[in-house]
Scaffold this active site. Structure first.
Site, PDB file in Angstrom:
ATOM      1  N   GLY A  38      41.375  34.694  38.444  1.00  0.00           N
ATOM      2  CA  GLY A  38      40.698  34.321  39.686  1.00  0.00           C
ATOM      3  C   GLY A  38      39.605  33.284  39.477  1.00  0.00           C
ATOM      4  N   ASN A  61      34.034  41.365  47.702  1.00  0.00           N
ATOM      5  CA  ASN A  61      34.347  42.336  46.656  1.00  0.00           C
ATOM      6  C   ASN A  61      33.419  43.546  46.669  1.00  0.00           C
ATOM      7  OD1 ASN A  61      32.886  39.850  45.805  1.00  0.00           O
ATOM      8  ND2 ASN A  61      32.334  41.099  44.051  1.00  0.00           N
ATOM      9  N   GLN A  99      40.263  39.322  46.488  1.00  0.00           N
ATOM     10  CA  GLN A  99      40.221  40.721  46.942  1.00  0.00           C
ATOM     11  C   GLN A  99      41.133  40.970  48.140  1.00  0.00           C
ATOM     12  OE1 GLN A  99      38.921  43.211  45.404  1.00  0.00           O
ATOM     13  NE2 GLN A  99      37.585  42.196  43.940  1.00  0.00           N
ATOM     14  N   SER A 152      44.199  36.693  41.818  1.00  0.00           N
ATOM     15  CA  SER A 152      43.983  37.193  40.453  1.00  0.00           C
ATOM     16  C   SER A 152      44.908  38.374  40.195  1.00  0.00           C
ATOM     17  CB  SER A 152      42.524  37.630  40.302  1.00  0.00           C
ATOM     18  OG  SER A 152      42.348  38.279  39.068  1.00  0.00           O
ATOM     19  N   GLY A 153      45.631  38.327  39.068  1.00  0.00           N
ATOM     20  CA  GLY A 153      46.613  39.382  38.775  1.00  0.00           C
ATOM     21  C   GLY A 153      45.999  40.769  38.662  1.00  0.00           C
ATOM     22  N   CYS A 189      22.374  44.571  35.854  1.00  0.00           N
ATOM     23  CA  CYS A 189      21.275  44.819  34.928  1.00  0.00           C
ATOM     24  C   CYS A 189      21.077  43.572  34.067  1.00  0.00           C
ATOM     25  CB  CYS A 189      21.603  46.018  34.061  1.00  0.00           C
ATOM     26  SG  CYS A 189      20.195  46.579  33.136  1.00  0.00           S
TER      27      CYS A 189
HETATM   28  C1  LIG Z   1      36.194  37.810  45.134  1.00  0.00           C
HETATM   29  C2  LIG Z   1      36.441  37.543  43.679  1.00  0.00           C
HETATM   30  N1  LIG Z   1      36.652  36.298  43.260  1.00  0.00           N
HETATM   31  C3  LIG Z   1      36.895  35.991  41.980  1.00  0.00           C
HETATM   32  C4  LIG Z   1      36.923  36.968  41.022  1.00  0.00           C
HETATM   33  C5  LIG Z   1      37.198  36.605  39.591  1.00  0.00           C
HETATM   34  O1  LIG Z   1      38.507  36.958  39.210  1.00  0.00           O
HETATM   35  P1  LIG Z   1      38.882  37.100  37.661  1.00  0.00           P
HETATM   36  O2  LIG Z   1      38.241  38.359  37.172  1.00  0.00           O
HETATM   37  O3  LIG Z   1      40.381  37.184  37.645  1.00  0.00           O
HETATM   38  O4  LIG Z   1      38.386  35.881  36.969  1.00  0.00           O
HETATM   39  C6  LIG Z   1      36.697  38.308  41.398  1.00  0.00           C
HETATM   40  C7  LIG Z   1      36.652  39.379  40.392  1.00  0.00           C
HETATM   41  O5  LIG Z   1      36.014  40.398  40.584  1.00  0.00           O
HETATM   42  C8  LIG Z   1      36.459  38.605  42.763  1.00  0.00           C
HETATM   43  O6  LIG Z   1      36.243  39.845  43.186  1.00  0.00           O
END
Ligand SMILES: Cc1ncc(COP(=O)(O)O)c(C=O)c1O
Length: 410
Positions: free
Chosen positions: A91, A171, A199, A219-220, A345
């Site tokens: 992603g 997310n 998401q 994202s897989g 954190c």
């Molecule tokens: C909304 C969103 N975008 C991008 C990402 C990044 O994806 P990746 O972990 O595959 O790099 C995430 C991962 O939590 C996400 O929730």
């Protein structure tokens, strides 16, 4: 239970023994790989390990697997052709390829727009573009339910706005943005519209061909495929420059030998996700609602964050007043439950969630927020276990918290 001042006070006293198999309610962080996906991948790591660019049958088999996966991703996204799908390393890479790839394709345009509640994959990149590359970024705010103000977007758009990047669903809270309307406004301005759909994909139905979305990240590992594989949808005619330059793979948009097994696994995951979207919207939503209403009823001084009527079906973000999310997470983990808190954190200090802060939540609510994110592999028994296990945890933490109003003199 003994009192906190008493020497024999034990935070764990009387809490349930963790179940043999842990309870996983952190699916927005990552998901378990589906058995069907593992089954697809193993022969591609052992027997059929060819390079898709090779001129022999090993290569041809690998190439066929990538082509088949591309069709499955296309089907989930509702893209009009397979050539609109570019496989990436996840992603974050898809987001970077969309935004930087567009900026490089439009070198004269130096302005971009995003929102203040994006994932760090977009926000971190935008800050870097501002600080090190001379771009100007407008960050759109959200209201207390987590929604955008479309008038603010209209006012922010400029002639030199190269790209607008808005997530499909948040997310942390699960709040769904109206990307269709945003896309129409962006299109009128002649800017490129990117949606971080990481998401949303697999949880919400998609039909990109009849949308106003030009670029869409996937994202897989958020939909039961492995980590380190993803895709970017690039609408036919949308120009992007590659980030990784070299070979001709992915039609010159992403060089490097394809991650065949993971790509094929993601294809199967997309097929399963497409078949399960209805289940996600009924069974998973029912479980999420049972969990949320059970916790809100059992524990006082709590609230669910984000528009309750416009959220991902699997996500609930609950604030437990007067305590820190990290304390809750640690004790939940001790009783076998995995969830997540919005706080990060960093260098010893607990930074409350940028998403909840952008929604205007006060300190007492941002600090004690917990995200539970479910999947089709969760059960009603798991939900009921958490509804029973969490109240005594909150009760104990509130006895020792420095934030408690009754203990304001701490
Ligand atoms: C909304 C969103 N975008 C991008 C990402 C990044 O994806 P990746 O972990 O595959 O790099 C995430 C991962 O939590 C996400 O929730």
């Amino acid at each position: 239970m003994t009192e906190p001042g008493n020497k024999s006070f034990n935070m764990m006293e009387g809490l349930p023994e963790p179940p043999a198999k842990g309870i996983y309610f952190d699916n927005n962080a990552t998901t378990p790989v589906a058995p069907e996906v593992v089954e697809k991948m193993i022969p591609l790591l052992t027997e059929h390990f060819g390079n898709p660019s090779s001129m022999h049958s090993f290569g041809a088999r690998a190439g066929d697997e990538v082509a088949e996966a591309r069709e499955k991703v296309q089907a989930l996204l509702g893209a009009s052709q397979t050539s609109e799908i570019v496989f990436t390393g996840g992603g974050s890479e898809s987001d970077n390829l969309a935004i930087v790839g567009t900026l490089h394709a439009k070198p004269r345009k130096k302005h971009l727009i995003t929102t203040s509640v994006e994932h760090p994959a977009v926000l971190g990149l935008c800050r870097d573009l501002e600080k090190r590359h001379g771009y100007e970024v407008t960050y759109l705010g959200v209201d207390e339910r987590g929604h955008l103000d479309l008038d603010e977007l209209k006012q922010a758009l400029r002639e030199d706005t190269a790209i607008v990047s808005v997530m499909m669903a948040n997310n942390e809270t699960g709040v769904i943005f109206d990307v269709e309307t945003v896309g129409r406004i962006v299109r009128e301005n002649g800017s490129v519209f990117h949606v971080d759909g990481v998401q949303g994909a697999g949880k919400l139905p998609l039909d990109l061909k009849s949308s106003s979305i030009d670029l869409f990240s996937l994202s897989g590992h958020k939909l039961h495929a492995p980590k380190g594989v993803g895709a970017l949808y690039v609408r036919k005619g949308t120009k992007i420059r590659p980030l990784i330059v070299g070979g001709h793979q992915e039609r010159g948009r992403r060089a490097g030998t394809e991650n065949v097994a993971s790509i094929a696994g993601m294809g199967v995951a997309c097929e399963l996700a497409g078949a399960n979207v209805t289940q996600e919207n009924t069974m998973v939503r029912d479980l999420r609602d049972r969990l949320e209403s059970g916790l809100l009823a059992a524990i006082g001084d709590t609230q669910a964050n984000g528009d309750p009527d416009c959220r991902l079906p699997n996500t609930t973000n609950i604030s437990f007043k007067f305590i820190e999310g990290e304390g809750i997470l640690l004790l939940l983990d001790r009783v076998g439950v995995a969830a997540s808190s919005g706080s990060a954190c960093t260098s010893g200090s607990l930074e409350p969630s940028h998403v909840l802060r952008a929604m205007g939540l006060p300190f007492t609510l941002t600090h004690g927020s917990i995200r539970f994110s479910l999947s089709r592999y969760n059960t009603r028994d798991e939900v009921d276990y958490v509804i029973k296990a969490l109240p005594p945890i909150i009760e104990r933490l509130r006895l020792i918290t420095p934030f408690n109003e009754q203990r304001a003199t701490f």
